[in-house]
Every structure is written in C-alpha cells, then in structure tokens.
Scaffold this active site. Structure first.
Site, short mmCIF file in Angstrom:
data_model
loop_
_atom_site.label_atom_id
_atom_site.label_comp_id
_atom_site.label_asym_id
_atom_site.label_seq_id
_atom_site.Cartn_x
_atom_site.Cartn_y
_atom_site.Cartn_z
N ASP A 280 0.86 -1.19 0.00
CA ASP A 280 0.00 0.00 0.00
C ASP A 280 0.90 1.23 0.00
O ASP A 280 1.87 1.30 0.76
CB ASP A 280 -0.86 -0.07 1.28
CG ASP A 280 -1.88 1.03 1.36
OD1 ASP A 280 -3.07 0.75 1.17
OD2 ASP A 280 -1.48 2.19 1.64
N ASN B 238 -2.45 13.13 -3.76
CA ASN B 238 -3.66 13.60 -4.45
C ASN B 238 -4.02 15.02 -4.01
O ASN B 238 -4.33 15.88 -4.83
CB ASN B 238 -4.84 12.68 -4.12
CG ASN B 238 -4.88 11.46 -5.01
OD1 ASN B 238 -4.43 11.51 -6.14
ND2 ASN B 238 -5.40 10.36 -4.51
N HIS C 209 -5.36 14.68 -8.60
CA HIS C 209 -5.67 13.28 -8.91
C HIS C 209 -4.88 12.74 -10.11
O HIS C 209 -4.36 11.61 -10.04
CB HIS C 209 -7.18 13.18 -9.16
CG HIS C 209 -7.76 11.88 -8.74
ND1 HIS C 209 -7.93 10.85 -9.62
CD2 HIS C 209 -8.18 11.44 -7.53
CE1 HIS C 209 -8.45 9.82 -8.97
NE2 HIS C 209 -8.62 10.16 -7.71
N ASP D 199 -2.62 9.44 -10.23
CA ASP D 199 -2.76 8.34 -11.21
C ASP D 199 -1.41 7.96 -11.80
O ASP D 199 -1.09 6.78 -11.96
CB ASP D 199 -3.71 8.75 -12.35
CG ASP D 199 -5.17 8.70 -11.92
OD1 ASP D 199 -5.43 8.24 -10.79
OD2 ASP D 199 -6.03 9.11 -12.71
N GLU E 36 -5.07 2.38 -3.64
CA GLU E 36 -3.60 2.42 -3.72
C GLU E 36 -3.01 1.19 -3.07
O GLU E 36 -1.94 1.22 -2.50
CB GLU E 36 -3.04 3.71 -3.08
CG GLU E 36 -3.95 4.41 -2.12
CD GLU E 36 -4.01 3.75 -0.75
OE1 GLU E 36 -4.90 2.87 -0.59
OE2 GLU E 36 -3.21 4.09 0.12
N1 GTP Z 1 -5.19 9.40 -8.01
C1 GTP Z 1 -5.89 8.37 -7.53
N2 GTP Z 1 -6.13 8.28 -6.21
C2 GTP Z 1 -6.82 7.23 -5.75
C3 GTP Z 1 -7.32 6.23 -6.59
N3 GTP Z 1 -7.97 5.32 -5.82
C4 GTP Z 1 -7.88 5.75 -4.54
N4 GTP Z 1 -7.18 6.90 -4.48
C5 GTP Z 1 -6.85 7.71 -3.32
O1 GTP Z 1 -5.98 7.01 -2.45
C6 GTP Z 1 -6.01 7.69 -1.19
C7 GTP Z 1 -5.89 6.69 -0.06
O2 GTP Z 1 -5.75 7.38 1.11
P1 GTP Z 1 -5.69 6.69 2.51
O3 GTP Z 1 -6.49 5.42 2.52
O4 GTP Z 1 -6.01 7.72 3.53
O5 GTP Z 1 -4.21 6.21 2.68
P2 GTP Z 1 -2.83 7.00 2.65
O6 GTP Z 1 -2.98 8.47 2.51
O7 GTP Z 1 -2.01 6.33 1.60
O8 GTP Z 1 -2.24 6.69 4.07
P3 GTP Z 1 -1.50 5.41 4.58
O9 GTP Z 1 -2.01 4.24 3.77
O10 GTP Z 1 -1.88 5.29 6.00
O11 GTP Z 1 -0.05 5.61 4.39
C8 GTP Z 1 -7.30 8.52 -1.16
O12 GTP Z 1 -6.99 9.88 -1.26
C9 GTP Z 1 -8.02 8.06 -2.44
O13 GTP Z 1 -8.77 9.12 -3.03
C10 GTP Z 1 -7.06 6.35 -7.98
O14 GTP Z 1 -7.45 5.51 -8.81
N5 GTP Z 1 -6.34 7.43 -8.41
#
Ligand code: GTP
Length: 240
Positions: free
Chosen positions: A117, A125, A130, A134, A160
């Site tokens: 992850d 983002n 965004h 990506d 992610e």
């Molecule tokens: N650009 C983009 N962002 C995505 C996609 N799918 C999910 N996300 C973003 O991934 C992010 C996941 O954030 P969190 O689950 O808070 O995790 P994190 O910020 O990585 O924090 P930790 O995992 O604790 O390190 C969110 O902002 C989602 O909007 C995608 O297909 N494209």
C-alpha cells in the site's frame, strides 16, 4: 379459392426444355423450328450460367463478410474478458480476478502473497491533484512489474493497494522480492509537479496448498498494518 404455390424459379427453362424435347421428337420438323428451339435453349443456358456465377460470387462475398464478423466478435469477446479482469488505470488484474486466481492457485500449490500500500498517498492527491496520483500508481506498477518474476501476478485490490501472487515461492524468496520492490519504488524520483519519491509498505504471507484466499490475504494485510504502524516504507512478514 386460389391456392398459392411456390413459384418455380426455373419455369422458363422447363418450358424451353419441354419445347426443345417436342422438336427433338419430331423427326420431320423443319430446320427453322430446330434452330428456334436451339436458340431458346442457348439463351436460357446462358442465363443459368450468368445467374449461377452471380450466386456463387454473392455467397463467396457473404462467407468473407461472415469470417470478418466472426473475427471481430472473437476480438470483442477477448477484449471484454480482458476488461472484466483488469484494472483500467494500471493494466494489472482487478480485485475480482485476484481473488479468483489466488483461490485457483492455492487449490493446487503453495503461494506467497504480498500486499502493499502506498504511503500517505492521500497527500499526493491532495497536494498535486488526482492525475498526478494516477501517474504515481502507474509508475509504481511499472516498478513492481520489473521485479516480479514471470510466474508471479500483480493485482490492484483497492485504490492504492496492490497484491503480488507468487506461486511456488518460499517465504524468504517472497520477502526478498518484496524488499526489491520496496527499494525500487522508494528510489524513484517523480518529475514535476511531485519532484520527490513516494514509498510503499509491504506485508508478506506464505500459504500452504488449500489455504483460502481470505486467510492468506488477512495475514499479509495484518503484516502490512504493522509495517505502516512501524513507520512505513518497510517489509513485514506475516505471523505463522
Ligand atoms: N489518483 C488516484 N487516487 C486514488 C485512486 N484510488 C484511490 N485513491 C486515493 O488514495 C487515497 C488513499 O488514502 P488513505 O487510505 O487515507 O491512505 P494514505 O494516505 O495512503 O495513508 P496510509 O495508507 O496510512 O499511508 C485517497 O486519497 C483516495 O482518493 C485512484 O485511482 N487514483
């Protein structure tokens, strides 16, 4: 009441043939009558040849069209099947395909499972937008692909979050592969607007034949959680 019968396509030919037969049977018919009957027959024979040629050409054309349609249909079916099993952004297997393939692999062999992850991806983002996020996802997948052996499969199970399925792989080998992936991701400096690296955390489980995907995944995910809690950008092995 009139009855409707199918028209005979060769009515004219039958009539010409019957007429020629009558003339043929009449040994004393004048030459002019013979010529007339022969001329009629020639005309109809030519028409039959023309029509037959036209029908054959039409059926050849239809056969070629059918072949092209069939090829298009097969390509469409393949593309639909591909799309149903793959993530559109990164091209790796999607969640459904990961579960299906993992269960299939685990039903016949042992398998190491890596769950990874991206760290603080939300900040990427939020800070850079965004589309930049990506690009990060696509670049990370390219780094994973460069490390994962041919027997392995990469999947995207969440926004992610990715998994790597490694059949016939020992825990030590899987830990080493995960470490190489971690280092490759962490070493990449992204271009503008990010202009820095992005890290990822990894959990690795080893699973004997017959293990259900849910428990293989849960153990790797638990190890991933520990990697996050311990400061991220690291590989943690699942408890036995
Ligand atoms: N650009 C983009 N962002 C995505 C996609 N799918 C999910 N996300 C973003 O991934 C992010 C996941 O954030 P969190 O689950 O808070 O995790 P994190 O910020 O990585 O924090 P930790 O995992 O604790 O390190 C969110 O902002 C989602 O909007 C995608 O297909 N494209």
């Amino acid at each position: 009441m009139t009855t409707v019968t199918d028209p005979d396509l060769f009515d004219l030919e039958h009539a010409a043939l019957a007429e020629a037969g009558l003339v043929f049977d009449d040994a004393h018919a004048p030459a002019g009558i013979y010529r007339l009957a022969l001329g009629e027959l020639i005309g109809h024979y030519e028409r039959l040849l023309r029509e037959t040629g036209r029908l054959i050409r039409r059926s050849d054309r239809q056969e070629r069209e059918m072949t092209v349609l069939n090829q298009r249909l097969q390509a469409l079916a393949l593309s639909l099947e591909y799309r149903a099993r793959h993530d559109t952004l990164t091209g790796v297997l999607n969640r459904g395909a990961v579960i299906e393939l993992s269960n299939e692999l685990l039903s016949r062999c042992d398998m190491a499972l890596i769950v990874l992850d991206l760290d603080h991806f939300k900040r990427i983002n939020d800070t850079y937008g965004h589309p930049a996020g990506d690009t990060v996802l696509q670049t990370v997948v390219a780094h994973l692909q460069a490390v994962v052996p041919e027997t392995g499969e990469i999947g995207r199970v969440g926004g992610e979050e990715f998994t790597v399925m490694l059949p016939h792989t020992s825990l030590d080998e899987a830990l080493e592969i995960a470490e190489r992936m971690r280092a490759a991701v962490a070493a990449h400096i992204f271009g503008a607007p990010i202009e820095r690296n992005v890290t990822a955390s990894f959990g690795v489980s080893w699973n004997d034949t017959g293990t259900p995907f849910e428990s293989a995944y849960a153990r790797a995910d638990e190890a991933l959680y520990i990697a996050k809690r311990n400061g991220r950008d690291q590989v943690v092995r699942a408890r036995d």
